[in-house]
Scaffold this active site. Structure first.
Site, PDB file in Angstrom:
ATOM      1  N   GLY A  97     -12.487 -23.742 -31.813  1.00  0.00           N
ATOM      2  CA  GLY A  97     -12.724 -22.801 -30.715  1.00  0.00           C
ATOM      3  C   GLY A  97     -13.495 -21.566 -31.137  1.00  0.00           C
ATOM      4  CD  GLN A  98     -16.329 -19.487 -36.258  1.00  0.00           C
ATOM      5  OE1 GLN A  98     -16.067 -20.518 -36.880  1.00  0.00           O
ATOM      6  NE2 GLN A  98     -16.842 -18.409 -36.826  1.00  0.00           N
ATOM      7  CG  ASP A 108     -11.885  -9.981 -28.108  1.00  0.00           C
ATOM      8  OD1 ASP A 108     -12.519 -10.125 -27.032  1.00  0.00           O
ATOM      9  OD2 ASP A 108     -11.803 -10.872 -28.967  1.00  0.00           O
ATOM     10  CB  ILE A 109     -15.840  -7.503 -25.272  1.00  0.00           C
ATOM     11  CG1 ILE A 109     -16.585  -6.639 -24.286  1.00  0.00           C
ATOM     12  CG2 ILE A 109     -16.098  -8.977 -25.054  1.00  0.00           C
ATOM     13  CD1 ILE A 109     -18.102  -6.673 -24.469  1.00  0.00           C
ATOM     14  CG  HIS A 161      -9.082 -13.265 -32.614  1.00  0.00           C
ATOM     15  ND1 HIS A 161      -9.739 -12.712 -31.530  1.00  0.00           N
ATOM     16  CD2 HIS A 161      -9.815 -14.339 -32.986  1.00  0.00           C
ATOM     17  CE1 HIS A 161     -10.815 -13.437 -31.256  1.00  0.00           C
ATOM     18  NE2 HIS A 161     -10.890 -14.437 -32.126  1.00  0.00           N
ATOM     19  CG  ASN A 213     -10.198 -19.143 -32.760  1.00  0.00           C
ATOM     20  OD1 ASN A 213      -9.104 -19.692 -32.857  1.00  0.00           O
ATOM     21  ND2 ASN A 213     -10.450 -18.209 -31.863  1.00  0.00           N
ATOM     22  CG  HIS A 265     -13.988 -13.259 -35.521  1.00  0.00           C
ATOM     23  ND1 HIS A 265     -15.112 -14.075 -35.569  1.00  0.00           N
ATOM     24  CD2 HIS A 265     -13.241 -13.732 -34.504  1.00  0.00           C
ATOM     25  CE1 HIS A 265     -15.031 -14.980 -34.617  1.00  0.00           C
ATOM     26  NE2 HIS A 265     -13.901 -14.813 -33.953  1.00  0.00           N
TER      27      HIS A 265
HETATM   28  P1  5GP Z   1     -13.822 -16.630 -31.378  1.00  0.00           P
HETATM   29  O1  5GP Z   1     -13.554 -17.653 -30.317  1.00  0.00           O
HETATM   30  O2  5GP Z   1     -15.158 -16.819 -32.039  1.00  0.00           O
HETATM   31  O3  5GP Z   1     -12.691 -16.510 -32.341  1.00  0.00           O
HETATM   32  O4  5GP Z   1     -13.804 -15.259 -30.623  1.00  0.00           O
HETATM   33  C1  5GP Z   1     -14.859 -14.384 -30.519  1.00  0.00           C
HETATM   34  C2  5GP Z   1     -14.333 -13.170 -29.785  1.00  0.00           C
HETATM   35  O5  5GP Z   1     -15.328 -12.198 -29.777  1.00  0.00           O
HETATM   36  C3  5GP Z   1     -13.935 -13.437 -28.331  1.00  0.00           C
HETATM   37  O6  5GP Z   1     -12.564 -13.120 -28.156  1.00  0.00           O
HETATM   38  C4  5GP Z   1     -14.845 -12.503 -27.531  1.00  0.00           C
HETATM   39  O7  5GP Z   1     -14.175 -11.889 -26.468  1.00  0.00           O
HETATM   40  C5  5GP Z   1     -15.281 -11.498 -28.565  1.00  0.00           C
HETATM   41  N1  5GP Z   1     -16.614 -10.977 -28.354  1.00  0.00           N
HETATM   42  C6  5GP Z   1     -17.747 -11.695 -28.113  1.00  0.00           C
HETATM   43  N2  5GP Z   1     -18.799 -10.866 -27.977  1.00  0.00           N
HETATM   44  C7  5GP Z   1     -18.315  -9.607 -28.167  1.00  0.00           C
HETATM   45  C8  5GP Z   1     -18.943  -8.319 -28.144  1.00  0.00           C
HETATM   46  O8  5GP Z   1     -20.141  -8.152 -27.958  1.00  0.00           O
HETATM   47  N3  5GP Z   1     -18.128  -7.259 -28.364  1.00  0.00           N
HETATM   48  C9  5GP Z   1     -16.788  -7.381 -28.592  1.00  0.00           C
HETATM   49  N4  5GP Z   1     -16.094  -6.261 -28.783  1.00  0.00           N
HETATM   50  N5  5GP Z   1     -16.182  -8.577 -28.606  1.00  0.00           N
HETATM   51  C10 5GP Z   1     -16.941  -9.668 -28.396  1.00  0.00           C
END
Ligand code: 5GP
Ligand code: ZN
Length: 115
Positions: free
Chosen positions: A95-96, A33-34, A104, A89, A102
Site C-alpha cells: 500500500g505504499q 500527514d495531509i 507513519h 508501507n 516514511h
Molecule cells: P503511504 O501509503 O505511501 O505510506 O502514505 C503516504 C502518505 O503521504 C499518505 O498518508 C498521504 O496522505 C501522505 N501525503 C501524500 N502527499 C502528501 C503531501 O504533499 N503532504 C503531506 N503532508 N502528506 C502527503
C-alpha cells in the site's frame, strides 16, 4: 545526501512543497500527514532519499533506529499520550503511495481505525 528531484517528500524536505513541520534535525524530518487517519498522524522521514524499506541496507540501520526512537518522543509531544501506532508501507502490495521511506505515527483518543 541523495535527493530525487521528482520525489514529493524530497521536495518537502527542501521546502519546495509546504508542510506542517513536527520536527527536524540534520538527518530526519517529521511532518503532519495531509490526510490524517487518526487525531494525531504525522510521518518521520530520512532527509536523504531512500525509496522504501526494500531499498534500505545495513548502512541505513542507524537512521532507522533513530526514526523509531524518535517516534515515542514526538508522539507524546503531539498529544498521543496513551499509545500510538507505527506503520511502514512497503511496495505496491504494502500500500505504499509515496516512494520515499516514511514511518507513519498515529495516535490520539480512539475510536479511529486505519484500513
Ligand atoms: P503511504 O501509503 O505511501 O505510506 O502514505 C503516504 C502518505 O503521504 C499518505 O498518508 C498521504 O496522505 C501522505 N501525503 C501524500 N502527499 C502528501 C503531501 O504533499 N503532504 C503531506 N503532508 N502528506 C502527503
Ligand atoms: Zn525522496
Amino acid at each position: 545526501m541523495s535527493h530525487d528531484p521528482n520525489c514529493i517528500f524530497c521536495k518537502i524536505v527542501a521546502g519546495e512543497i509546504p508542510s506542517r513541520k513536527v520536527y527536524e534535525d540534520e538527518e530526519l524530518y517529521a511532518f503532519h500527514d495531509i490526510r490524517p487517519q487518526a487525531p494525531v498522524h504525522f510521518m518521520i522521514i530520512p532527509k536523504q532519499h531512500v525509496a522504501s524499506l526494500d531499498e534500505a541496507t545495513a548502512e541505513h540501520a542507524p537512521l532507522l533506529g533513530r526514526i523509531l526512537t524518535l517516534a515515542p518522543q514526538l508522539a507524546r509531544e503531539q498529544g498521543a499520550t496513551n499509545g500510538f501506532r507505527t506503520v511502514i508501507n512497503t511496495g505496491p502490495d504494502g500500500g505504499q503511495e509515496v516512494y520515499h521511506l516514511h514511518v507513519h505515527v498515529m495516535g490520539g483518543p480512539r475510536p479511529w481505525k486505519v484500513g
